[in-house]
Design a protein around this motif. Structure first.
Motif, mmCIF file in Angstrom:
data_model
loop_
_atom_site.group_PDB
_atom_site.id
_atom_site.type_symbol
_atom_site.label_atom_id
_atom_site.label_comp_id
_atom_site.label_asym_id
_atom_site.label_seq_id
_atom_site.Cartn_x
_atom_site.Cartn_y
_atom_site.Cartn_z
ATOM 1 N N ILE A 101 -6.211 0.456 1.957
ATOM 2 C CA ILE A 101 -5.303 -0.667 1.692
ATOM 3 C C ILE A 101 -5.733 -1.945 2.429
ATOM 4 O O ILE A 101 -5.190 -3.022 2.147
ATOM 5 C CB ILE A 101 -3.847 -0.306 2.071
ATOM 6 C CG1 ILE A 101 -3.708 -0.051 3.569
ATOM 7 C CG2 ILE A 101 -3.365 0.882 1.264
ATOM 8 C CD1 ILE A 101 -2.274 0.235 4.011
ATOM 9 N N GLY B 277 0.761 -1.240 0.000
ATOM 10 C CA GLY B 277 0.000 0.000 0.000
ATOM 11 C C GLY B 277 0.788 1.283 0.000
ATOM 12 O O GLY B 277 0.185 2.365 -0.011
ATOM 13 N N ASN C 111 -3.138 -5.421 5.158
ATOM 14 C CA ASN C 111 -2.036 -4.662 4.572
ATOM 15 C C ASN C 111 -1.540 -3.563 5.507
ATOM 16 O O ASN C 111 -0.357 -3.214 5.491
ATOM 17 C CB ASN C 111 -2.462 -4.049 3.244
ATOM 18 C CG ASN C 111 -2.552 -5.081 2.133
ATOM 19 O OD1 ASN C 111 -1.959 -6.156 2.230
ATOM 20 N ND2 ASN C 111 -3.303 -4.762 1.086
#
Length: 413
Positions: free
Chosen positions: A95, A87, A99
């Protein structure tokens, strides 16, 4: 509770999901800038180590510190490029939770390694200066700065490697709701300490860069400094000035965005600009630290390739007992040649051993011929660069000019 408050803040300040990526956030920019500079800096370090071990045979702690800084630089760059997958360059809110945790873990390693290498490369430069300043005030200044930079690096490295207790809470707040985070750990209830820590480290980094790269400029005050040494110092100072300007630029970026929290908290969106500047700063600093070591050797090699030798050959007549040898006007040279030809070194049988051994055969040994071949005067005519010619034997004069490198600085008191 802190994680929930952060998510609520992100939702309230939700950015446009279709907002185009700035140039610094695009993967092509991140890959192109970081990888190209990383390769060049590693080449500089490799040449430096080869020169110190294979040419100068004088490795030292400054070389060890440069190699350590290069290893840290490779690790930090790898984490930066890996974080693109999780991300980096995009809005933090979009994201995903998984993540977010992966990115925070990579950022923890990347930020901690960066803080370490900023101190290590400065320590390397200061130790390198100690090779030049053997005694006197400048040596004490370098030693004092070395102690200050070392303490600065240890302090901020500890704060970055241990931002939370336990450390896992830095990237997994939901699993550790009662963890104690401070400084780089980003406590939403104390954002000011987070911003202040980033700003103070960057500001001190800028001050140390300026001071360390300005220190060798005292060598300009040395009397009778060679022109090429002045140019070398000016080149190092120019690149060092670029490093200082990048430090100032990075400080400005962190102040404007308040360490990725202004105008709203978005770590992965505001971070790429500062991360690129960090990579530029470290790569150029490693180059500046390596250039003074290998450049004199490369300069000497270039000089050896393009060196020009001028040879002046003059004739000096040497009169022997038979001074008629040079009396050309009376035509006695021809008679002398005829007498030598009759006593030729070659035997009638075709034996040419005397030509290879410089000794006449027993059948045709001519008096004085063997000594003729051993005469330093004659040897000097055949080999104008030999010992007989260069030792002052009359017959050949040589005058060779080269651009061999003059001795470098031996110290400064």
């Amino acid at each position: 509770m802190a994680a929930e408050i952060l998510l609520q803040h992100l939702l309230v300040n939700a950015p446009d999901p279709d907002e185009p990526l700035p140039l610094s956030n695009q993967p092509a920019t991140l890959y192109g800038v970081t990888l190209s500079l990383l390769v060049v800096s590693c080449v500089f370090v490799a040449i430096r180590i080869w020169v110190r071990f294979r040419v100068m045979h004088e490795p030292g702690w400054d070389d060890f510190l440069v190699v350590l800084a290069a290893i840290c630089n490779v690790s930090a760059t790898a984490c930066l490029l890996r974080s693109i997958k999780y991300g980096l360059g995009h809005h933090y809110l979009y994201i995903g939770i998984q993540n977010m945790g992966d990115y925070q873990k990579l950022f923890w390693v990347m930020n901690s390694v960066y803080i370490m290498e900023t101190a290590i490369i400065k320590m390397s430069l200061l130790v390198q200066y100690l090779r030049i300043f053997k005694a006197g005030t400048m040596r004490w200044i370098c030693l004092s700065m070395l102690g200050i930079v070392t303490a600065w690096g240890i302090t901020y490295s500890f704060l970055s490697w241990f931002p939370c207790f336990p450390v896992q809470a830095f990237w997994d707040r939901l699993s550790y709701p009662n963890a104690k985070c401070y400084g780089f750990g980003f406590d939403f209830n104390d954002i000011e300490s987070f911003v202040a820590l980033f700003t103070s480290h960057t500001a001190l980094n800028m001050v140390f860069d300026f001071t360390i790269f300005l220190t060798p400029m005292v060598l300009f005050t040395r009397p009778k400094l060679l022109r090429k040494n002045v140019l070398a110092l000016a080149g190092i100072f120019a690149i060092g000035s670029v490093v200082v300007m990048i430090s100032v630029w990075r400080l400005h970026s962190i102040v404007v965005h308040r360490a990725a929290t202004q105008p709203y908290i978005d770590f992965t969106w505001w971070a790429p600009h500062a991360l690129l500047l960090s990579c530029l700063e470290i790569d150029l600093a490693i180059m500046v630290a390596s250039m003074p070591v290998f450049w004199p050797v490369m300069e000497s090699s270039f000089s050896a390739i393009f060196v020009t030798h001028e040879v002046h050959i003059t004739e000096h007549r040497r009169l022997e007992d038979d001074d008629e040898l040079y009396e050309l006007e009376e035509g006695k040279v021809a008679e002398r040649k005829m007498s030598i030809r009759k006593g030729s070194l070659k035997s009638d049988s075709g034996n040419s051993r005397e030509e290879l051994t410089r000794e006449p055969s027993n059948e045709r040994k001519v008096e004085g011929v063997s000594d003729h071949y051993k005469d330093p005067y004659n040897i000097a005519q055949v080999d104008p660069f030999g010992v007989e010619a260069t030792a002052g034997v009359i017959g050949v004069e040589t005058n060779a000019h080269s651009t061999a490198e003059k001795p470098k600085w031996r110290g400064y008191e």
